[in-house]
Structures are given as C-alpha cells and as structure tokens.
Write a protein that holds these residues in place. Structure first.
Motif, PDB file in Angstrom:
ATOM      1  N   GLY A  33       0.793  -1.218   0.000  1.00  0.00           N
ATOM      2  CA  GLY A  33       0.000   0.000   0.000  1.00  0.00           C
ATOM      3  C   GLY A  33       0.827   1.271   0.000  1.00  0.00           C
ATOM      4  N   ASN A  34       2.129   1.115   0.169  1.00  0.00           N
ATOM      5  CA  ASN A  34       3.000   2.276   0.306  1.00  0.00           C
ATOM      6  C   ASN A  34       2.971   3.138  -0.945  1.00  0.00           C
ATOM      7  N   VAL A  35       2.813   4.447  -0.753  1.00  0.00           N
ATOM      8  CA  VAL A  35       2.608   5.343  -1.894  1.00  0.00           C
ATOM      9  C   VAL A  35       3.854   5.402  -2.779  1.00  0.00           C
ATOM     10  N   ILE A  36       5.038   5.343  -2.171  1.00  0.00           N
ATOM     11  CA  ILE A  36       6.269   5.419  -2.972  1.00  0.00           C
ATOM     12  C   ILE A  36       6.401   4.172  -3.834  1.00  0.00           C
ATOM     13  N   LYS A  59      -3.505  10.760   1.312  1.00  0.00           N
ATOM     14  CA  LYS A  59      -3.515   9.303   1.118  1.00  0.00           C
ATOM     15  C   LYS A  59      -2.101   8.748   1.239  1.00  0.00           C
ATOM     16  N   GLY A  60      -1.139   9.474   0.649  1.00  0.00           N
ATOM     17  CA  GLY A  60       0.253   9.031   0.717  1.00  0.00           C
ATOM     18  C   GLY A  60       0.753   8.986   2.143  1.00  0.00           C
ATOM     19  N   SER A 113      -0.670   6.049   3.955  1.00  0.00           N
ATOM     20  CA  SER A 113      -0.043   4.775   3.594  1.00  0.00           C
ATOM     21  C   SER A 113       1.319   4.626   4.252  1.00  0.00           C
ATOM     22  N   LEU A 114       2.043   5.742   4.375  1.00  0.00           N
ATOM     23  CA  LEU A 114       3.346   5.667   5.046  1.00  0.00           C
ATOM     24  C   LEU A 114       3.167   5.368   6.531  1.00  0.00           C
ATOM     25  N   LYS A 159       0.767   3.710   7.882  1.00  0.00           N
ATOM     26  CA  LYS A 159       0.394   2.304   8.036  1.00  0.00           C
ATOM     27  C   LYS A 159       1.644   1.431   8.150  1.00  0.00           C
ATOM     28  N   GLY A 160       2.600   1.702   7.259  1.00  0.00           N
ATOM     29  CA  GLY A 160       3.842   0.923   7.312  1.00  0.00           C
ATOM     30  C   GLY A 160       4.594   1.168   8.591  1.00  0.00           C
TER      31      GLY A 160
END
Lengths: 373, 159
Positions: free
Chosen positions: A199-202, B12-13, B16-17, B19-20
C-alpha cells in the motif's frame, strides 16, 4: 568542445552505459548494456555467462544420482524443485511408481521452498526500491522455513533431499508440527507485508504502469511463472500438466491482467497464500509407508528421449534427457525460466526511466546461476 | 478540482506511510519478538540439528574401531573426487588375506555435501556431523584423514 559533446549526448544521439556485472540490483553477475537518451531507456542488451560453469556438459560425465546435486546449484532458491524435476524424469523413464508418502512430502517441501523463494524475492525487491525494512522482515520469516528444511534434510539453502527413487531419508518426527506452526505464524505475518510495502505510496508510484507487457507479447517471449501470470497468461504447470499431488489438491491459479510490475508483485504475494493452502491440505494426511523405492545401485535409463515439466518458483523448469542406454546421459538440457524471462526485459523497459529498469529486472525475479548454468 | 485531488493524494500518501510505520513501530515496542542471535558470543549455547550436513566423519567406538571395510563405494559415488581410499592387505592369524584401510582421505574443500557417500555406504561407516566452523589458515588442512591413528575394523562387519 565539451559543450558540443554535451549537446550531442543530450539531444540527438543515444549513449550507452554499463549496469553490472557487479550491481546490487542484479543479484548476481549480470551485465546490462543500456542505451539511454537522456534518462530514458531506449535499448537494453543483457550480457550473461559470467558464472557459466557448464553444468549441462558436466552432467554428461556423471551418473544420474550425481546429477541431482548439480541442479541444486542452478536455481538455488528453488533447489528442491529442480531436484524433483530430474528425479521425476528418471522415474518416468524407468516407469517406477513412487509411494504416496514420497509424493506428499515432495509436494509439501516444494511449496515450502516456493514460499521461501517468494519471501526472499519480496525482501530483495523491497530493498531495490528503497525499503530496507522489508529485507529484515522477509529474512526473519524465511529463517523459519530454512530451519524446517535443515531439521529434515540437513541442508538449508541447497538440500539435495531427492534421489531417483524417493527421498534421501525420512522426514524428521518434528516436521509436521513445525510446518503447522509455521503456517499459523505466517498467516498472521503475511498481511504485514501488504501494510509495509503494497500500500506504500512510494512503492505504488514506482511499480504501477511500469514495465507493461501485454498477454500476446508475454506468450511470444515465453514468459512463464509469476511474470507470465501477471500478464494474464495462464501458464501454471501445476494446473496444466499436474505432477506429484497437484492434481488432487484444491488451489487457485493466480492471474492478473494488468501486466505491469505491480501485477507481477501481486501474483507472488497471492501465490504465497495459495501455497499455504496446498500445504494445509496435505500436512495432516501424509500416509505411512516407505520413503524410497529400492533402486539398482547403477541406474541405467533405456535408450530414448525423456522430458518433464515442473513449475519452479520462477516459472516453467523443464528437463530433457537423451539416453543411449548408459549409466550417464548422452545429452541433458535444462530449460531455465530465468533465461527466457530475461529476454522480455528490452520490450518491458522501453521508454522508461533508468531507475525503473531496477524495478523491472527485480519484478522478473532473476536468478543468475540458473541463467548461465 | 485539481488542487483538491492533489491535496487528497498527499493525505492518502501520508496515511499509507503511517500504516507501514505502524508495523515497524509495533515491533519497536515488542522487544521479545527479536530473533537476532549474537553469533560468536553464543557459541557454547548453539545447538545444531542432528542431520545438518556440516562435515563427513567416521564414527569410532570406545575401542577405537570403525566400520569402514575399504570397499571404495563412496569413492566411486562421489561426484567430485573428494574421497580417496588407500587400502592394504591385512594378513590375519590364520593366514587369510583381507582388505583394510590405511587412509580414508576426505577433502572438505572439494565436497559439495550431496550426501551420496553416506547414503550408499553398505556398512554405514560414514555420517554427517553438525560442525560448521571450517575456516583454516592453510589449504592443506582442508584435507582430512577420517580414520583415527591405530584404529581397526569393528568385529562383525563384513568386508
């Protein structure tokens, strides 16, 4: 003068650079000669053969049981599958039916090594794209599989567990319990892989719509395994030509139709789920019986040509043996999925940035020793 | 519209970061999940699996007897010539000639640990040992003689 040269490089002419043979993202000694126009890749010329050992030629001098340990050294991440391919060819040639127990154990270990291979691919792929955490998490889980292998087979990376006629020794008494524990653990941990990287945007930006290859092209290039299934090419040998126990277990062939790097990534993640499903169906019902058939001390294949397809972790692995009736083969040929998958890299990376070349070659999951043999 | 899309993309970005980072953060506060071992320090506590293919040894019993008859099947089966057996004729008391091993030479530097010698040995004289620390300073020390000095064939093992 310098300005003039700079002008021709930047505007009109392509210039070439070397990527490899010692490059961290090629995971071995593979050299790409890349033609660039600015930062855009125009042509990729792979040069392989840096660790060519002549395994096929060596096999012509040694006996069939001795060939097994050389196949370990080709695709070392799916060593057990390569072993089983050669054993199956020899067994089919001699028309020996394996005991059910051997088939069960071989299938379980094959699936375990497929999970281990995909885990290592996941670590390395994450690291190629800049996520170092993936590397530690993937290796941590892979360690548990390697421990299971070591307890039963004696080897961690290369097991040499198969022999023509069955297995080298019986499974360890702890084997079933440890595999069940691992499945329980890994079902909990695998969603973490998605949270960390998928799911990571990068990662999404670097993988989506990069290295697109259509289904027609994938078939033309002969892409197999997860690389081919990412383009929608249903090429799973376990479904098309079942061997061992694959005809009797229930599992899904993972297919994605996007054809980009992200699709190939998702195929591998989903395959880990499917592999766990296969193992769970088999692990409780390993039948009692012999772990090997009594074979003659010197195995001689009858004159003829023998062929066997198996699905290794990277694609279709084929063994072709021509025998002239002696104790060693007249000619043996391995079809390595890596070498065939590599051919598509030029079509995939056209007009992408040079940094995307790392992502594309990573998504093909190349193992160089299998390519060069 | 474009600006709104741009801003939602940023959010959103970031989510997502986060979450990780939640995954890595949760491990940061659970130190008992650490699996790393400190290798040279924990040498004494290390337990290897009994089947581990570390090196090939020839087990001797308490009376310094081994089971190797010198038949040479392991030498024949070895794919890369890492085993060499030197035999001699042993004359027993009643005048019978019998083959016995002088030296069972094992070159660990050439061994690929395929396990064929252990598997095919008819008298089960060889086995794997879980020793993995093989680093030595000279190449000659990689050539080992497996039978101990003065050892003889165990009684009851047919040659």
């Amino acid at each position: 003068m310098v300005e003039e040269i700079q002008k021709t490089i930047d505007t009109e002419e392509e210039y070439t650079i070397n990527m490899g043979p010692q490059h961290p993202s090629t995971h071995g000694v593979l050299r790409f000669v890349v033609s660039l126009k600015g930062e855009l890749v125009k042509n990729v010329q792979p040069h392989c053969g840096y660790i060519h050992r002549g395994i096929e030629k060596m096999c012509e001098k040694i006996t069939y049981p001795q060939i097994i340990h050389l196949t370990d050294r080709m695709d070392y991440l799916s060593a057990h599958i390569n072993n089983a391919a050669v054993c199956l060819t020899v067994e089919n040639a001699l028309e020996i039916e394996m005991p059910e127990r051997v088939k069960y154990i071989r299938t379980i270990i094959e699936e375990l090594s497929r999970i281990a291979s995909h885990q290592l691919w996941w670590c390395a792929f994450g690291m190629d794209l800049g996520g170092l955490t993936c590397f530690f998490y993937g290796l941590r889980d892979r360690e548990k599989i390697l421990d299971i292998f070591e307890e039963s087979t004696g080897g961690r990376l290369i097991q040499s567990y198969n022999c023509p006629g069955g297995l080298m020794n019986d499974i360890h008494p702890n084997f079933q319990q440890k595999v069940k524990d691992f499945i329980k653990y890994f079902r909990k941990v695998l969603p973490e892989y998605d949270q960390l990287l998928t799911g990571n945007v990068i990662f999404q930006e670097r993988a989506k719509k990069v290295g697109y290859i259509s289904k027609e092209e994938a078939i033309n290039f002969g892409l197999t395994g997860p690389s081919g299934r990412g383009s929608g090419f249903a090429c799973d040998v376990r479904k098309r030509a079942p061997y061992h126990m694959y005809g009797k277990v229930d599992f899904k062939e993972v297919l994605y139709t996007e054809g980009d790097t992200l699709a190939r990534y998702k195929v591998r993640i989903d395959e880990m789920w499917e592999s766990m499903k296969i193992i769970e169906q088999l692990i409780d019902n390993i039948p009692a019986g012999d772990y090997a058939v009594k074979m003659k001390p010197i195995i001689k294949l009858p004159e003829g040509e023998y062929f066997q397809r198996v699905e290794s972790a990277r694609g279709e692995f084929d063994v072709f043996i021509i025998s002239d009736g002696n104790k060693n083969p007249y000619r043996i040929k391995f079809r390595s999925p890596n070498l065939v998958n590599l051919t598509a890299i030029n079509a995939m990376s056209k007009d992408h940035k040079i940094a995307d070349l790392v992502a594309i070659s990573g998504s093909l999951d190349l193992v160089i020793p299998c390519m060069d043999r | 519209m474009n600006i709104i899309g741009y801003i939602t993309d940023i959010f959103k970005g970031v989510i997502s970061l986060l979450k990780g980072m939640k995954v890595t953060g949760s491990y940061f506060f659970r130190p008992w999940t650490v699996v790393t071992q400190k290798y040279p320090e924990n040498r004494k506590k290390l337990e290897m699996y009994e089947r581990m293919k570390g090196e090939i040894v020839m087990p001797h019993n308490a009376k310094n007897e081994h089971k190797c008859t010198g038949c040479g099947i392991c030498e024949l089966n070895c794919p890369n010539g890492s085993i060499e057996i030197i035999t001699f004729q042993l004359v027993s008391e009643d005048g019978k000639k019998k083959r016995a091993i002088d030296k069972h030479i094992y070159r660990i530097g050439m061994c690929t640990f395929c396990g064929l010698c252990v598997k095919t040995c008819p008298s089960k004289a060889l086995s794997f040992a879980p020793n993995f620390e093989h680093a030595v300073f000279s190449r000659e020390r990689l050539t080992k003689i497996l039978n101990k000095e003065g050892s003889v064939l165990e009684k009851g093992v047919e040659g």
